[in-house]
Scaffold this motif. Sequence first.
Motif, PDB file in Angstrom:
ATOM      1  N   THR A  49      17.089  52.953  13.326  1.00 29.20           N
ATOM      2  CA  THR A  49      16.529  53.227  13.871  1.00 29.20           C
ATOM      3  C   THR A  49      15.745  53.175  14.801  1.00 29.20           C
ATOM      4  O   THR A  49      16.374  51.786  15.031  1.00 29.20           O
ATOM      5  N   ILE A  87      11.511  56.065  21.354  1.00 28.99           N
ATOM      6  CA  ILE A  87      12.981  55.637  22.563  1.00 28.99           C
ATOM      7  C   ILE A  87      13.537  56.813  21.978  1.00 28.99           C
ATOM      8  O   ILE A  87      14.226  57.166  22.458  1.00 28.99           O
ATOM      9  N   ALA A  89      12.790  60.340  23.627  1.00 26.03           N
ATOM     10  CA  ALA A  89      13.355  60.080  25.109  1.00 26.03           C
ATOM     11  C   ALA A  89      14.409  59.972  24.974  1.00 26.03           C
ATOM     12  O   ALA A  89      15.226  60.773  26.110  1.00 26.03           O
ATOM     13  N   GLU A 102      -4.189  52.801  24.503  1.00 26.33           N
ATOM     14  CA  GLU A 102      -2.880  52.809  25.185  1.00 26.33           C
ATOM     15  C   GLU A 102      -1.645  51.959  23.937  1.00 26.33           C
ATOM     16  O   GLU A 102      -0.770  52.022  23.892  1.00 26.33           O
ATOM     17  N   ARG A 124       1.579  52.673  22.304  1.00 23.53           N
ATOM     18  CA  ARG A 124       2.242  52.059  22.590  1.00 23.53           C
ATOM     19  C   ARG A 124       3.522  50.846  22.140  1.00 23.53           C
ATOM     20  O   ARG A 124       4.506  50.856  21.863  1.00 23.53           O
ATOM     21  N   TYR A 160       6.854  52.869  21.556  1.00 26.60           N
ATOM     22  CA  TYR A 160       8.058  51.888  21.638  1.00 26.60           C
ATOM     23  C   TYR A 160       7.984  49.961  21.087  1.00 26.60           C
ATOM     24  O   TYR A 160       9.100  49.879  21.410  1.00 26.60           O
ATOM     25  N   GLU A 219       8.464  46.855  18.953  1.00 29.47           N
ATOM     26  CA  GLU A 219       9.018  46.607  18.548  1.00 29.47           C
ATOM     27  C   GLU A 219       8.479  45.988  16.956  1.00 29.47           C
ATOM     28  O   GLU A 219       7.399  45.298  17.167  1.00 29.47           O
TER      29      GLU A 219
END
Lengths: 238, 453
Positions: free
Chosen positions: B107, B112, B115, B313, B317, B321, B323
């Motif tokens: 995963t 990501i 993209a 934002e 974010r 993206y 973690e």
Amino acid sequence: MSTPVTPPAETGAAGDLTSPEKRARTGPYRVVVVDDHAMFRSGVKAEIGRTVAVVGEAADAESAIKVILGTRPDVVLLDVHLPGGGGIEVLRKVHEVNPDQKFLALSVSDAAEDVIGVIRAGARGYVTKSISGAELVDAIRRVADGDAVFSPRLAGFVLDAFSGSIDLATVDEDLDRLSQREREVLRLIARGYAYKEVAKELFISIKTVETHVSSVLRKLQLSNRHQLTRWATDRRLV
Amino acid sequence: MSSTKSPHLATEAVTPEPVEQGEPREPVEQPVPFTEPEPVEGPEPRPRATRVAEGAMLGGVCTGLARHLGVPVMLIRAAFVALLIFQFLGVIAYGALWLLLPPEPATAAPGIEAASRNGLRDQSRPKRRVDWGMLVALIAFGGGLLWLVQSSGFGISQQLFWPVAFACAGAALVWRQADSDQQKKWRAEAGGRVWLAPFVARGGWPALVRVIVGLGLVGAAFGIVLAQEGHIDQLPEVMAMTTLALAGLAVVLAPWLHRSRTALNQARADKVRADARADMAAHLHDSVLQTLAMIQRQSDDPKAVQQLARRQERELRTWLYGEESPETTLKAALTGAAAEVEDERGVPIEVVMVGDCDTSDSVQALVKAAREAMVNAAKHSGAEQIDVYAEVDDEHIEVFVRDRGSGFDLDTVSDDRMGVKGSILDRMQRHGGKANIRSRPGEGTEVRLEIMR
């Protein structure tokens, strides 16, 4: 900050001054903006257009390569995520033809492996898209002058990648480790210090700070270190 | 893999540790900005046993087991080879594990993944280097052992040996084809018809060759067994019959295979469309719409607009993206505290972390002190941005909170300014740490916090 500084005398390729380079010495820096969001491109153009000359734009890897090779700008502002294989593809293809082309990567993504990826592929710096216009112009100037641009975040990534768990037996002394001084410089950058402030803090010249950062960049690009790729791949799975 | 460190493990724990007992002098306790520390269950959980695609030679069973048990993968491989020699035990065990162990889930953050799917990022992964030396050693070892056992008379009878060996090799080839990376994707798409995938799917000629050779080997095994039942001189005829039977089966199954293939393609197309929709949803995420609406309403207040945009934002974010760090780490606590201060005060706070560690009483205190420093910077410095940097190494943890604002003269801070004194300096001291404030009027402020681990 916003007045373009004449770059210092080039070291290599003496006597073989192509026309774009000549113009760079007299006029403003020539920049190509590569990003798949038209809105972002026009925003950047509006912000920096007065101090640098935006000589080209592209929205995907293929057209970017064409535009860059056609215009030979001083600096390419390169989005990390780009249709057609990402910024890395552009870096590779352009550097095959013109290894001296300078790139400054920028993105909204904080994905460490992508950021480290474009740096390892040859970009001379990385900034996030939220950077202010003045700072961006400053970064462009630095990259055009052959220096490296590290944002606090990139400095953090690099410290992370080069830190700790290295099997000392496998370390290639020269490339795989940061010197004490380089580490200090990176830590200050990660703490939010500008180059000028780093220089003041460490009682060294700005030029020396730039030298240290460039040397870190070189290590990042040349190091074969297993752990570096490993670190990047691991990140993808976190 | 790190994906196995599931955060929900930690949330099952019940008893929260008592927090900061020795703090009677704390005048006004800030509202606790982060979750109470929850004791983590035992030591680091062992990764679940899964089949691992990365570094796999056949089905990834050995690699997965090695990771689960924490032993070198070559050891497990050698063990299986050794077991194989004795009555094919290794093969049976390996096959069973291949079927039973779930493939490792892969995963990535949705941003990501999107993209990658849309070709916005570099897809080429560093090639895995095959350790040929080890491979050759393993084969030699297995071969030698096999020869030894067979020649000593303890092995299985020659009559059975070759058929079983052929059948195993054939089955392994077909299974591997059915199990390769792409198939994992098709498994999700094609629902129940997994076993058909190797026959139906487009895998290029290597896939086709693998399947044909695999089936051929299995057929040969049957042929040999059948021939041995009767007379050895009938072998060619039996082989021909087997081939004929396989061919007949193929003819009978052909229309059905074709239909399956169409269904699979259809499923794949549907999946692509669904993915595209999910990507859209990512962009038009509820909260974005919400924020846009709020920005429109407050468009006369630039500060509020900036704050809204900034918060949005950050959220997006993290979602795209970010973690996912478990709740109980310094990183989560520190970024959480920074986000709160940012929302409250409207000053962007940039957090950079190198390394990470689990929280403890003293780490909690460190985060609280850092939070106080951020609040002070946001409140008093007038700086446009605050930088927070945290570094964790083997011995100690350092946190820097820096602003480029107005700064102040430390000596003139009156004692009733409890923020700096009580919440930062004293708090750090109580937990055996150090706090260090550097500031001069006009040059901004930097607070350095340090504790030992």
